[in-house]
Design a protein around this motif. Structure first.
Motif, mmCIF file in Angstrom:
data_model
loop_
_atom_site.group_PDB
_atom_site.id
_atom_site.type_symbol
_atom_site.label_atom_id
_atom_site.label_comp_id
_atom_site.label_asym_id
_atom_site.label_seq_id
_atom_site.Cartn_x
_atom_site.Cartn_y
_atom_site.Cartn_z
ATOM 1 N N ALA A 24 -0.440 2.358 -1.465
ATOM 2 C CA ALA A 24 0.029 1.963 -0.135
ATOM 3 C C ALA A 24 -1.017 1.208 0.669
ATOM 4 N N ASN A 25 -2.294 1.430 0.377
ATOM 5 C CA ASN A 25 -3.351 0.842 1.216
ATOM 6 C C ASN A 25 -3.966 -0.418 0.625
ATOM 7 N N LEU A 77 -8.500 4.893 3.326
ATOM 8 C CA LEU A 77 -7.565 5.827 2.700
ATOM 9 C C LEU A 77 -7.083 6.892 3.685
ATOM 10 N N GLU A 78 -8.010 7.451 4.471
ATOM 11 C CA GLU A 78 -7.624 8.539 5.372
ATOM 12 C C GLU A 78 -6.592 8.090 6.400
ATOM 13 N N ALA A 79 -6.844 6.917 7.022
ATOM 14 C CA ALA A 79 -5.910 6.411 8.028
ATOM 15 C C ALA A 79 -4.568 6.052 7.397
ATOM 16 N N ILE A 132 -4.635 16.126 6.910
ATOM 17 C CA ILE A 132 -3.395 15.352 7.050
ATOM 18 C C ILE A 132 -2.226 16.261 6.675
ATOM 19 N N PRO A 133 -1.596 16.934 7.632
ATOM 20 C CA PRO A 133 -0.476 17.824 7.304
ATOM 21 C C PRO A 133 0.687 17.039 6.692
ATOM 22 N N GLY A 134 1.394 17.714 5.796
ATOM 23 C CA GLY A 134 2.568 17.110 5.190
ATOM 24 C C GLY A 134 2.550 17.185 3.678
ATOM 25 N N HIS A 187 -18.118 5.391 8.485
ATOM 26 C CA HIS A 187 -18.103 4.006 8.031
ATOM 27 C C HIS A 187 -16.672 3.480 8.096
ATOM 28 N N PRO A 188 -16.484 2.171 8.379
ATOM 29 C CA PRO A 188 -15.115 1.621 8.453
ATOM 30 C C PRO A 188 -14.270 1.882 7.209
ATOM 31 N N LEU A 189 -14.912 2.013 6.044
ATOM 32 C CA LEU A 189 -14.156 2.304 4.826
ATOM 33 C C LEU A 189 -13.804 3.783 4.701
ATOM 34 N N GLY A 190 -14.377 4.613 5.565
ATOM 35 C CA GLY A 190 -14.135 6.044 5.453
ATOM 36 C C GLY A 190 -14.928 6.645 4.314
ATOM 37 N N ARG A 191 -14.329 7.599 3.626
ATOM 38 C CA ARG A 191 -14.979 8.293 2.518
ATOM 39 C C ARG A 191 -14.531 7.695 1.196
#
Length: 514
Positions: free
Chosen positions: A119-120, A171-173, A225-227, A210-214
């Motif tokens: 998706a990303n 990925l997190e966002a 991230i619930p769900g 960092h802008p890329l996250g982890r």
């Protein structure tokens, strides 16, 4: 009475049991997959569409016969044939799939029957996901959502020329965005993540702000991230089954089958309307399974086509060489890579003052005598390119200081050539490297800018030598690139060795441990 019974039965909560199987990080080692194939086929025969088969990527690089298949446009790719064999229900994308190049992965995924999920990964032309973001599978009246995500650190390892027109979002966002969208639009009974991202950050990772996250974000996503009900993950090559509790107080199951067909990650899920899923987890060993003879027969033409290539004699070397000797000081395993890098760029008309290189695998040995193409896949297993970077003398020292700390994993343990230096193992961190001179005895200048040759993984920030060591920002690294090869480094290494025929028997002796 019969009517009342029928009405009661129709109102009873529906329930079913589904089995999920994940494979990941096979890296083209499908010659080791026949046991897994036998068990998967047996389960498929028993369970039918109640078996949901998922692959989590990193298939397109890692073996000579996979490399041959990637270069062969006349036959369907080995990966697509394997994915279609069962077939899989969904396929995730790994960073080494992207590194094979868009020409290769576009062709492979066009041949693949299962939807390919990430998706990303965004098409810069349309602003929409380049691959399918998620799918909905319906089984016995239940809706199962499967969301695919890939570590965006691809951009720090894979040159733009191999991934043109693609953008990789954090990925997190992306996980939060797509989980919310899926829940609102689809109302699934089960939410499954297919993440090509490791469990949690390590010392080599960039900071989480960092802008890329982890790079390795699975644990964080599961907890924050619930769900998600289940997250299958990969990338870090560590088999794992676990359950964590997220910020909403819900249990999230996490599984990683490991690497190279070591086993299958299995989640058995009992679904009942109005109830939370009941899930049991395990890694299913496969080494004692029978081998699937039909799978091996499908594989054989690919093996035959690759055999002629990988059994070609390239050169000779007088003595055995060992990758782990790199920890002891200069060794032929690394120094032949140094020689190749420096002489290859010289042949391109670019002078390299210094070379940086590391052994890329631990515990490997090549025996003295004839070296075959297959040996170079052991010696240099990845399809990195070759790059020349501009670094000051001070930055070269800082690079080596950082590299000396990175003894694990071994592929981050770079040494230098083209200079003479000493390593003071007992001194404090940051004070261990003393550069004496250039290799020819001329002075080494901390303020001078040098051309430093290295592989493209390192030249893009891989391992963080240029970021945590030298101190460059990720977005500034590209400004220091002097040159980059169009061909992969292993192919250049093979051609270089073939031209020499007899390889050197003495290490360069550019550094010593004091």
């Amino acid at each position: 009475m019969f009517i009342m019974t029928a009405i009661f039965a129709s109102c009873a909560p529906k329930e079913t049991t589904l089995t999920f199987i994940e494979t990941t990080d096979t890296h083209g080692h499908y010659d080791e997959f026949a046991n897994d194939a036998h068990l998967i086929k047996k389960m498929k025969a028993e369970l039918g569409d109640k078996l949901i088969l998922l692959d989590n990527g990193d298939n397109l690089q890692g073996t000579p016969f996979q490399y041959c298949s990637n270069q062969d446009a006349e036959h369907p790719n080995l990966v697509s044939q394997v994915l279609n064999y069962f077939p899989y229900d969904a396929v995730g994308v790994g960073n080494h799939d992207i590194e094979a190049g868009r020409k290769v992965f576009d062709r492979v995924y066009s041949e693949t029957q299962a939807p390919v999920l990430a998706a990303n990964v965004i098409d810069e032309t349309t602003g929409e996901p380049y691959f399918t973001p998620y799918i909905i599978l319906e089984r016995d009246g239940f809706k199962i959502a499967v969301l695919g995500l890939l570590t965006p650190y691809v951009v720090t390892w894979v040159p733009d020329r191999l991934r043109p027109g693609l953008r990789f979002e954090q990925l997190e966002a992306s996980a939060e965005k797509w989980v919310n969208l899926i829940q609102e639009k689809e109302h699934p009974d089960l939410m499954v993540g297919l993440l090509h991202s490791g469990w949690e950050p390590t010392a080599q990772n960039l900071p989480p702000d960092h802008p890329l996250g982890r790079e390795n974000a699975t644990k964080w996503v599961a907890e924050n991230i619930p769900g998600f009900d289940i997250i299958f993950f990969g990338h870090d090559h560590r088999a794992k089954v676990d359950k964590v509790v997220n910020v909403a107080g819900d249990t999230v199951c996490v599984l990683n089958s490991g690497v190279r067909a070591q086993g299958l990650a299995k989640a058995e899920v009992h679904l009942k309307k109005g109830k939370k899923p009941q899930i049991s987890l395990e890694i299913v060993p496969t080494e004692n399974e029978e081998k699937d003879t039909e799978f091996l027969a499908m594989l054989q033409p690919y093996l035959d086509r690759a055999r002629e290539y990988k059994e070609r004699i390239v050169a000779e070397i007088a003595d055995d060489i060992h990758s782990d000797d790199a920890f002891k000081g200069p060794c032929l395993w690394v120094d032949e890579i140094h020689r190749c890098q420096m002489e290859t760029v010289e042949a391109e008309g670019i002078h390299a003052d210094i070379s940086m290189a590391a052994p890329l695998s631990s515990g490997k040995t090549l025996l003295g005598g004839k070296l075959f193409v297959d040996d170079f896949f052991v010696w240099y297993p990845f399809e990195n390119a070759l790059a020349v970077m501009a670094l000051t003398g001070k930055e070269v020292k800082d690079y080596l200081e950082y590299a000396y700390e990175m003894k694990s994993p071994i592929y981050n343990f770079d040494s230098g050539a083209g200079i003479l230096y000493e390593v003071y193992d007992k001194k404090p961190k940051g004070e261990r490297i003393k550069i004496l001179s250039m290799a020819d005895g001329t002075p080494f200048d901390m303020d001078k800018t040098y051309n430093v040759v290295m592989n493209s993984y390192r030249s893009m920030g891989g391992g963080n030598h240029l970021i945590n060591g030298v101190g460059w920002a990720q977005e500034d690294i590209k400004n220091h690139v002097v040159w980059q090869s169009e061909r992969d480094l292993r192919s250049l290494f093979i051609d270089w060795a073939a031209e020499k025929s007899d390889l050197d028997i003495e290490p360069l002796n550019c550094w010593t441990i004091k």
